[in-house]
Design a protein around this motif. Structure first.
Motif, PDB file in Angstrom:
ATOM      1  N   SER A  60      19.783  12.851   5.276  1.00 33.64           N
ATOM      2  CA  SER A  60      18.360  12.866   4.950  1.00 33.64           C
ATOM      3  C   SER A  60      17.964  14.251   4.448  1.00 33.64           C
ATOM      4  O   SER A  60      18.608  15.253   4.785  1.00 33.64           O
ATOM      5  CB  SER A  60      17.530  12.488   6.175  1.00 33.64           C
ATOM      6  OG  SER A  60      17.808  13.400   7.212  1.00 33.64           O
ATOM      7  N   ILE A  61      16.911  14.255   3.632  1.00 33.35           N
ATOM      8  CA  ILE A  61      16.430  15.523   3.096  1.00 33.35           C
ATOM      9  C   ILE A  61      15.123  15.884   3.789  1.00 33.35           C
ATOM     10  O   ILE A  61      14.220  15.055   3.899  1.00 33.35           O
ATOM     11  CB  ILE A  61      16.197  15.418   1.573  1.00 33.35           C
ATOM     12  CG1 ILE A  61      17.509  15.060   0.868  1.00 33.35           C
ATOM     13  CG2 ILE A  61      15.637  16.718   1.011  1.00 33.35           C
ATOM     14  CD1 ILE A  61      17.387  14.857  -0.619  1.00 33.35           C
ATOM     15  N   ASP A  62      15.058  17.107   4.273  1.00 32.54           N
ATOM     16  CA  ASP A  62      13.837  17.574   4.917  1.00 32.54           C
ATOM     17  C   ASP A  62      12.829  17.925   3.823  1.00 32.54           C
ATOM     18  O   ASP A  62      13.006  18.908   3.092  1.00 32.54           O
ATOM     19  CB  ASP A  62      14.172  18.809   5.778  1.00 32.54           C
ATOM     20  CG  ASP A  62      12.974  19.260   6.595  1.00 32.54           C
ATOM     21  OD1 ASP A  62      11.835  18.904   6.214  1.00 32.54           O
ATOM     22  OD2 ASP A  62      13.183  19.963   7.600  1.00 32.54           O
ATOM     23  N   ASN A  63      11.762  17.103   3.710  1.00 31.91           N
ATOM     24  CA  ASN A  63      10.875  17.315   2.560  1.00 31.91           C
ATOM     25  C   ASN A  63       9.991  18.549   2.675  1.00 31.91           C
ATOM     26  O   ASN A  63       9.304  18.914   1.742  1.00 31.91           O
ATOM     27  CB  ASN A  63      10.044  16.057   2.259  1.00 31.91           C
ATOM     28  CG  ASN A  63       9.317  15.593   3.501  1.00 31.91           C
ATOM     29  OD1 ASN A  63       9.182  16.351   4.462  1.00 31.91           O
ATOM     30  ND2 ASN A  63       8.861  14.345   3.473  1.00 31.91           N
ATOM     31  N   THR A  64      10.033  19.206   3.846  1.00 37.51           N
ATOM     32  CA  THR A  64       9.276  20.456   3.914  1.00 37.51           C
ATOM     33  C   THR A  64      10.081  21.632   3.374  1.00 37.51           C
ATOM     34  O   THR A  64       9.519  22.643   2.983  1.00 37.51           O
ATOM     35  CB  THR A  64       8.872  20.765   5.370  1.00 37.51           C
ATOM     36  OG1 THR A  64      10.063  20.784   6.165  1.00 37.51           O
ATOM     37  CG2 THR A  64       7.901  19.739   5.916  1.00 37.51           C
ATOM     38  N   ILE A  65      11.396  21.479   3.364  1.00 32.99           N
ATOM     39  CA  ILE A  65      12.241  22.579   2.872  1.00 32.99           C
ATOM     40  C   ILE A  65      12.619  22.364   1.409  1.00 32.99           C
ATOM     41  O   ILE A  65      12.724  23.318   0.644  1.00 32.99           O
ATOM     42  CB  ILE A  65      13.510  22.725   3.733  1.00 32.99           C
ATOM     43  CG1 ILE A  65      13.148  22.883   5.205  1.00 32.99           C
ATOM     44  CG2 ILE A  65      14.345  23.922   3.280  1.00 32.99           C
ATOM     45  CD1 ILE A  65      14.336  22.903   6.137  1.00 32.99           C
ATOM     46  N   CYS A  66      12.841  21.107   1.015  1.00 31.37           N
ATOM     47  CA  CYS A  66      13.332  20.796  -0.328  1.00 31.37           C
ATOM     48  C   CYS A  66      12.378  21.330  -1.394  1.00 31.37           C
ATOM     49  O   CYS A  66      11.166  21.113  -1.319  1.00 31.37           O
ATOM     50  CB  CYS A  66      13.512  19.284  -0.477  1.00 31.37           C
ATOM     51  SG  CYS A  66      14.056  18.809  -2.119  1.00 31.37           S
ATOM     52  N   TYR A 102      14.539  12.428  -2.253  1.00 29.63           N
ATOM     53  CA  TYR A 102      14.857  11.477  -1.190  1.00 29.63           C
ATOM     54  C   TYR A 102      16.236  10.864  -1.409  1.00 29.63           C
ATOM     55  O   TYR A 102      16.705  10.799  -2.534  1.00 29.63           O
ATOM     56  CB  TYR A 102      13.795  10.377  -1.134  1.00 29.63           C
ATOM     57  CG  TYR A 102      12.463  10.913  -0.714  1.00 29.63           C
ATOM     58  CD1 TYR A 102      12.130  11.051   0.633  1.00 29.63           C
ATOM     59  CD2 TYR A 102      11.548  11.346  -1.681  1.00 29.63           C
ATOM     60  CE1 TYR A 102      10.915  11.595   1.004  1.00 29.63           C
ATOM     61  CE2 TYR A 102      10.330  11.897  -1.314  1.00 29.63           C
ATOM     62  CZ  TYR A 102      10.023  12.014   0.032  1.00 29.63           C
ATOM     63  OH  TYR A 102       8.835  12.583   0.400  1.00 29.63           O
ATOM     64  N   ALA A 149      18.414  22.082   3.094  1.00 33.17           N
ATOM     65  CA  ALA A 149      17.377  21.081   3.355  1.00 33.17           C
ATOM     66  C   ALA A 149      17.972  19.730   3.738  1.00 33.17           C
ATOM     67  O   ALA A 149      17.263  18.855   4.209  1.00 33.17           O
ATOM     68  CB  ALA A 149      16.498  20.924   2.123  1.00 33.17           C
ATOM     69  N   THR A 157      20.412  17.258   5.894  1.00 32.68           N
ATOM     70  CA  THR A 157      21.128  17.180   7.169  1.00 32.68           C
ATOM     71  C   THR A 157      21.865  15.851   7.261  1.00 32.68           C
ATOM     72  O   THR A 157      21.472  14.867   6.639  1.00 32.68           O
ATOM     73  CB  THR A 157      20.153  17.278   8.361  1.00 32.68           C
ATOM     74  OG1 THR A 157      19.070  16.383   8.120  1.00 32.68           O
ATOM     75  CG2 THR A 157      19.662  18.682   8.572  1.00 32.68           C
TER      76      THR A 157
END
Lengths: 661, 164
Positions: free
Chosen positions: A607-613, A637, A657, A659
């Motif tokens: 999954s991609i952390d959308n706050t870091i990407c 995403y 970003a 994980t």
């Protein structure tokens, strides 16, 4: 006089046609055949020069084993040369082998006339100007990268043997490695080389040598640990016209590199051992079977053999003893099984490297049906020490059943990677934490893999085990050739078992059924464990994984009991030791469908952390299945159904970003 | 092209088969069928036996290679340090599988069991140059370095002894 083969005056007469039996003694104590003050001085001066005691110019030693070269030793050498030319400084640059501290390569030592040799580590071309400036112009110590001194230590400059990595080691085999010039036979002789050969040829009968080796308790360092003296005795008792002496340098165990290092850094010691062995069993021909993957070791060996021939230490009538011996190099062609004695013999004979049933043992009928002794490189490197110092002294180190020292190749997730030589009986704990410095990045220790594909993975609970052939076997590993791969909490034991089985399966020669078919079935069972079965419609297939695991233990036992050679007999070890110590990890994979170490890719969710990407789009390009979507400069995403779990996105993300859980 | 090789060997000596094959391979980079036949005649063995030996050992190959040979070490230490990902990244970057050669014959990827440089794992070599402690992020740069330049001269790893 620049080398020992040159004559000091007309009275001296060691030559190939007319060898002198006192040649080796003469080199260090000589001349012995005549009394001439000038000649004595010549010899003494040459010895001092070769031992680097007396020299006019400063000497710069650069560690140039394969690991040094891979860390950029050649570039460092160039930089040093350029800097010296720039500053108009005269110095001798001398390449040496590997001192063993591979984690801190490139290692550069500097020795000024009349001073102690001082060692610096982690030298890069970038810091060379600073180093040269500090050491040569300001005549100081370059503290930032100081390793230690070879002389007496001070609070500021520790003795090199006092630093934690070397303090707990006992160097017998590696004594000269990284210290002397591995291309110079003179340097080896001046440092006490060929003294053992001299003693054996002049003063000892073959059976006396064998007795000495038997008394020392030396056991084969290739893995199985057969008593070396006994092996020699078998061959000695055979009455035939020709016997062969073979040195096994086919170090196929992935994760072991001590033989390579010894051959690159101190090849003369190995050849001396081979000569002594050949003399004792009565062999006239010998081979060194070396892996083709070790190009530098082969170059060094060729040079060694040439020089030994030139000095009359190989060939006919060696040192006027009547002993003839011819040594050849055979290059391996990349087959792991050729490390097995009988397969190695087949390979030298030009056949497919397949093992034969024993008996007859090679010591009775080996190469071309003649008695053949096959010893490992490290075993050979021990011989000279035993002859020089006596069996008693050698046997004073070690445990009840295993004497002497053992070299291990520390690698994997450990701070101080490199070669270490410890007395038998040292605990694994000491090797990993005292010498190895523990696990980097504050991670937790999980297991240590000893003995390569034939060995096993040992957990924390058995780290108090002493290094010893028997005790290692008891806990489910084996000495093997000495690979010592440390694994941290991020290593998955199922994955490691799969890795070793894949290796064994690829390298099985295919001659006997248990090994060829058994390991294949075993691999299939292990491969089913970390599968996700996300898109499987056939539920039966999914359930097969339980059925397989039920049979795993029995299958392993059958392969062990019925295989033809050591490769098959120990093939199941990585799996069996895994089941013994890490059963819970196997069960987590099986029942909970997850990998606790986040290694088995199929069981992970990305999954991609959308706050870091940041939406840079690098991962979309790397994704092999177009599973990542997103507008540029917007968070991206991952579509789970499309994701093949290759993990490339994680590796490519510059912002961490992504994980995988 | 390879006939000079035979000069250093005795005919009908079966033990020289493997060294002969190694030398032929060092000339062509692989073992052409015609050369296999010649070697078989020279050592006095049937071609089938020679073929058997050539396919047994990992070192020998029967198809031509690319200009640059990338060897990825898959030893234990490298495996623990994630060499599987390095291999995968390389395969993706060059769009071939391990053992394959790119269409323009620029690159071949090979997998080796252990190079013996475990202390600086993960390791790969391109031609004779070593790359230690590599990460997936280094791969594009390394590939780029070789895809542009013509094949570099073989780097000898025999260190020179010199007086400056």
């Amino acid at each position: 006089m620049k080398s020992f083969i040159e004559k000091c005056c007309d009275e001296c007469w060691h030559s190939l046609d007319k060898p002198c039996d006192l040649f080796v003694r003469c080199c260090t104590e000589g001349p012995l055949c005549h009394h001439d003050k000038a000649c004595v001085e010549k010899f003494a001066f040459l010895n001092k020069q070769l031992k680097n005691i007396e020299h006019d110019l400063p000497i710069i030693f650069i560690g140039m084993g394969t690991c040094g070269l891979a860390s950029g030793a050649l570039k460092v050498e160039e930089a040093i040369k350029a800097e010296l030319v720039k500053l108009n400084i005269n110095a001798i640059i001398q390449p040496t082998g590997c001192i063993g501290y591979c984690a801190r390569e490139v290692i550069v030592d500097v020795k000024f006339p009349g001073q102690d040799r001082i060692s610096y580590c982690e030298v890069t071309p970038k810091i060379v100007p600073k180093l040269i400036q500090r050491v040569f112009v300001e005549k100081g110590i370059f503290k930032e990268k100081l390793l230690g001194t070879f002389g007496k230590g001070t609070p500021e400059i520790p003795n090199i043997n006092e630093i934690p990595f070397f303090r707990h080691q006992l160097k017998v085999v590696l004594e000269n490695c990284g210290v002397i010039d591995p291309t110079s036979i003179d340097a080896y002789i001046a440092n006490g080389g060929f003294k053992a050969l001299d003693k054996v040829l002049r003063l000892m009968k073959p059976n006396e040598v064998i007795k000495e080796i038997t008394d020392s308790g030396l056991r084969g360092r290739g893995g199985a640990g057969f008593p070396t003296g006994k092996k020699w005795e078998f061959a000695y008792k055979q009455k035939t016209d020709v016997k062969y002496m073979v040195c096994n340098a086919d170090e196929g165990d992935p994760g072991a590199f001590m033989d390579r290092s010894v051959l690159e850094s101190d090849p003369f010691r190995v050849v001396e051992g081979i000569l002594i062995a050949a003399y004792s069993i009565g062999a006239s021909h010998g081979y060194i079977y070396c892996r083709a993957e070790y190009p530098l070791a082969i170059v060094r060996l060729q040079n060694t053999i040439e020089l030994c021939k030139k000095y009359g230490l190989l060939g006919e009538n060696i040192l006027n003893s009547g002993f003839n011996f011819e040594l050849k190099i055979k290059k391996g062609a990349g087959a792991f099984v050729c490390g097995e004695e009988t397969a190695l013999i087949a390979s030298i004979e030009g056949k497919r490297g397949m093992p034969k049933p024993r008996p007859p043992f090679p010591a009775v009928a080996g190469l071309w049906g003649k008695p053949t002794v096959i010893n490992n490189v490290e075993t050979m490197a021990n011989i000279a020490y035993i002859i020089n110092n006596g069996a008693e002294k050698y046997a004073s180190v070690g445990t009840a059943s295993s004497k002497g020292t053992k070299v291990f190749a520390l690698s994997g997730n450990i701070k101080n990677t490199g070669l270490v030589e410890v007395p038998m009986g040292t605990t694994l704990n000491d090797v990993i934490f005292k010498i190895g410095g523990g696990i980097p990045d504050d991670k937790k220790f999980k297991a240590v893999q000893i003995g390569g594909p034939s060995g096993g993975c040992l957990p924390t609970s058995v780290l108090s085990t002493e290094v010893d052939y028997e005790s290692l076997k008891q806990v489910g590993a084996m000495m093997g050739s000495g690979g010592f791969v440390v694994m941290d909490e991020e290593t998955c034991m199922v994955d490691v078992a799969k890795y070793f089985l894949t290796f064994i399966q690829n390298e099985s020669c295919g001659k006997c059924v248990p090994c060829r078919e058994g390991t294949k079935r075993m691999l299939e069972i292990i491969e089913r464990i970390p599968k996700s079965y996300r898109n499987t419609k056939n539920k039966l297939d999914e359930l097969q994984r339980f059925k397989g695991v039920v049979h795993l233990q029995r299958l392993g036992d059958v392969i062990r009991d019925t295989s033809l050679c050591g490769l098959g007999q120990s093939a199941a070890n990585p799996v069996l030791s895994g089941l013994r110590y890490f059963r819970d990890e196997y069960e987590t994979h099986l029942y909970e469908r997850r990998c606790p170490s986040h290694v088995c890719k199929e069981l992970l969710t990305y999954s991609i952390d959308n706050t870091i990407c940041t939406g840079c789009g690098v991962c979309t390009k790397k994704c092999s299945s177009d599973a990542i979507i997103g507008e540029k400069a917007q968070a991206h995403y991952i579509i789970e159904d499309k994701c093949t779990r290759c993990g490339m996105c994680i590796e490519s993300c510059r912002f961490d970003a992504i994980t995988a859980i | 092209m390879h006939t000079h090789i035979f000069e250093n060997y005795e005919p009908n000596d079966k033990s020289s088969l493997i060294p002969l094959l190694q030398e032929v391979q060092s000339v062509y980079g692989y073992l052409p069928e015609s050369a296999l036949q010649e070697v078989a005649d020279f050592v006095g063995m049937p071609l089938s036996r020679v073929y058997g030996v050539a396919t047994f050992y990992n070192q020998f190959r029967l198809a031509p290679l690319g200009e640059n040979i990338i060897r990825v070490c898959r030893g234990t230490a490298c495996h623990v340090k994630n060499s599987a990902n390095i291999l995968l990244a390389l395969e993706n970057a060059l769009n071939i599988k391990a053992g394959g050669t790119t269409r323009d014959r620029k690159f071949t990827i090979e997998v080796v069991n252990c190079i013996g440089a475990c202390s600086i794992a993960p390791v790969m070599t391109v031609n004779d140059e070593y790359y230690g402690r590599i990460t997936v992020k280094d791969i594009p740069n390394i590939v780029k370095k070789y895809s542009k330049a013509p094949k570099p001269k073989e780097v000898s790893i025999t260190p020179e002894v010199g007086l400056v």
